[in-house]
Design a protein around this motif. Structure first.
Motif, PDB file in Angstrom:
ATOM      1  N   SER A   1      20.564  -9.128  33.606  1.00  0.00           N
ATOM      2  CA  SER A   1      19.553  -9.733  34.475  1.00  0.00           C
ATOM      3  C   SER A   1      18.256  -9.930  33.701  1.00  0.00           C
ATOM      4  CB  SER A   1      19.281  -8.822  35.671  1.00  0.00           C
ATOM      5  OG  SER A   1      18.607  -7.641  35.231  1.00  0.00           O
TER       6      SER A   1
ATOM      7  N   ARG B   1      15.419  -8.723  34.526  1.00  0.00           N
ATOM      8  CA  ARG B   1      14.752  -7.413  34.470  1.00  0.00           C
ATOM      9  C   ARG B   1      15.244  -6.609  33.271  1.00  0.00           C
ATOM     10  NH1 ARG B   1      14.355  -4.144  39.794  1.00  0.00           N
ATOM     11  NH2 ARG B   1      12.616  -5.570  39.929  1.00  0.00           N
ATOM     12  N   GLU B   2      16.547  -6.566  33.085  1.00  0.00           N
ATOM     13  CA  GLU B   2      17.125  -5.821  31.958  1.00  0.00           C
ATOM     14  C   GLU B   2      16.707  -6.428  30.625  1.00  0.00           C
ATOM     15  OE1 GLU B   2      21.264  -4.495  34.214  1.00  0.00           O
ATOM     16  OE2 GLU B   2      21.069  -6.497  33.352  1.00  0.00           O
TER      17      GLU B   2
ATOM     18  N   GLU C   1       8.796  -9.085  33.422  1.00  0.00           N
ATOM     19  CA  GLU C   1       9.822  -9.948  33.995  1.00  0.00           C
ATOM     20  C   GLU C   1       9.339 -11.387  34.084  1.00  0.00           C
ATOM     21  OE1 GLU C   1      12.509  -9.039  37.415  1.00  0.00           O
ATOM     22  OE2 GLU C   1      11.447  -7.111  37.289  1.00  0.00           O
TER      23      GLU C   1
ATOM     24  N   ARG D   1      22.024 -19.702  32.785  1.00  0.00           N
ATOM     25  CA  ARG D   1      21.826 -18.730  33.860  1.00  0.00           C
ATOM     26  C   ARG D   1      22.921 -18.988  34.884  1.00  0.00           C
ATOM     27  NH1 ARG D   1      15.367 -19.469  34.803  1.00  0.00           N
ATOM     28  NH2 ARG D   1      14.671 -17.738  33.506  1.00  0.00           N
TER      29      ARG D   1
ATOM     30  N   GLY E   1      25.047 -14.156  39.841  1.00  0.00           N
ATOM     31  CA  GLY E   1      25.798 -12.901  39.791  1.00  0.00           C
ATOM     32  C   GLY E   1      25.963 -12.370  41.198  1.00  0.00           C
TER      33      GLY E   1
ATOM     34  N   ARG F   1      21.307 -11.555  41.974  1.00  0.00           N
ATOM     35  CA  ARG F   1      21.267 -11.385  40.519  1.00  0.00           C
ATOM     36  C   ARG F   1      21.593 -12.698  39.802  1.00  0.00           C
ATOM     37  NH1 ARG F   1      22.306  -6.920  36.883  1.00  0.00           N
ATOM     38  NH2 ARG F   1      23.272  -7.684  34.974  1.00  0.00           N
ATOM     39  N   ILE F   2      20.795 -12.997  38.793  1.00  0.00           N
ATOM     40  CA  ILE F   2      21.051 -14.140  37.911  1.00  0.00           C
ATOM     41  C   ILE F   2      21.433 -13.566  36.546  1.00  0.00           C
ATOM     42  CG2 ILE F   2      20.079 -16.189  36.800  1.00  0.00           C
ATOM     43  CD1 ILE F   2      20.368 -16.460  39.820  1.00  0.00           C
ATOM     44  N   GLU F   3      22.590 -13.966  36.057  1.00  0.00           N
ATOM     45  CA  GLU F   3      23.076 -13.474  34.775  1.00  0.00           C
ATOM     46  C   GLU F   3      22.735 -14.467  33.669  1.00  0.00           C
ATOM     47  OE1 GLU F   3      27.253 -12.838  35.358  1.00  0.00           O
ATOM     48  OE2 GLU F   3      26.906 -11.027  36.542  1.00  0.00           O
ATOM     49  N   HIS F   4      22.509 -13.932  32.474  1.00  0.00           N
ATOM     50  CA  HIS F   4      22.129 -14.747  31.315  1.00  0.00           C
ATOM     51  C   HIS F   4      23.232 -14.690  30.262  1.00  0.00           C
ATOM     52  CE1 HIS F   4      18.403 -13.899  33.403  1.00  0.00           C
ATOM     53  NE2 HIS F   4      17.878 -14.947  32.794  1.00  0.00           N
TER      54      HIS F   4
END
Length: 138
Positions: free
Chosen positions: A50, A52-53, A62, A80, A83, A87-90
């Motif tokens: 994400s 954030r991560e 962020e 993107r 998720g 959640r949006i995954e990269h």
């Protein structure tokens, strides 16, 4: 005369500054900035992470990472994807993987020059000491 701790802190900052300037210069030859390459590297290490991560992994807020990720999407270097939940995954694209690999080669050359005054044993000692400080801070 300033304290040894202040001298140490300043020396660490000077080395970091020199290293970042050298990396910025080298990475510009492959069309990337240090922040972009670092983001690609973080995404490569944690596909599907994400914002954030990834912000935490790249020492950014962020909001700053979100703006950077938007530019990376526009360049075609990352995607993107939705998720779970909001959640949006990269993920890296093949173009992003090529830029990342070119950046690795640049970084290896630049860092070898930055630390040329140290022997292999000195570099290993420095790394161990810095990792000890990182673990204490966690």
């Amino acid at each position: 005369m300033r304290s040894d701790l202040q001298q140490l802190g300043r020396a660490v900052k000077q080395v970091q500054y020199r290293q970042h300037r050298a990396l910025e210069g080298g990475l510009s030859a492959v069309g990337a900035t240090l922040a972009q390459w670092d983001a690609l590297r973080a995404i490569s290490r944690s596909p599907g992470a994400s914002a954030r991560e990834l912000a935490a992994a790249t020492f950014q807020t962020e909001q700053a990472f979100g703006a950077l990720a938007g530019r990376l999407v526009a360049q075609g270097w990352i995607e993107r994807r939705p998720g779970r939940g909001r959640r949006i995954e990269h993920h890296l694209t093949s173009s992003g993987e090529r830029v990342l690999e070119a950046g690795h080669k640049v970084a290896d050359e630049v860092l070898a020059r930055c630390y040329t005054a140290l022997t292999d044993a000195d570099r290993a000692t420095l790394l161990a000491l810095l990792q000890r400080l990182i673990v204490e801070d966690a």
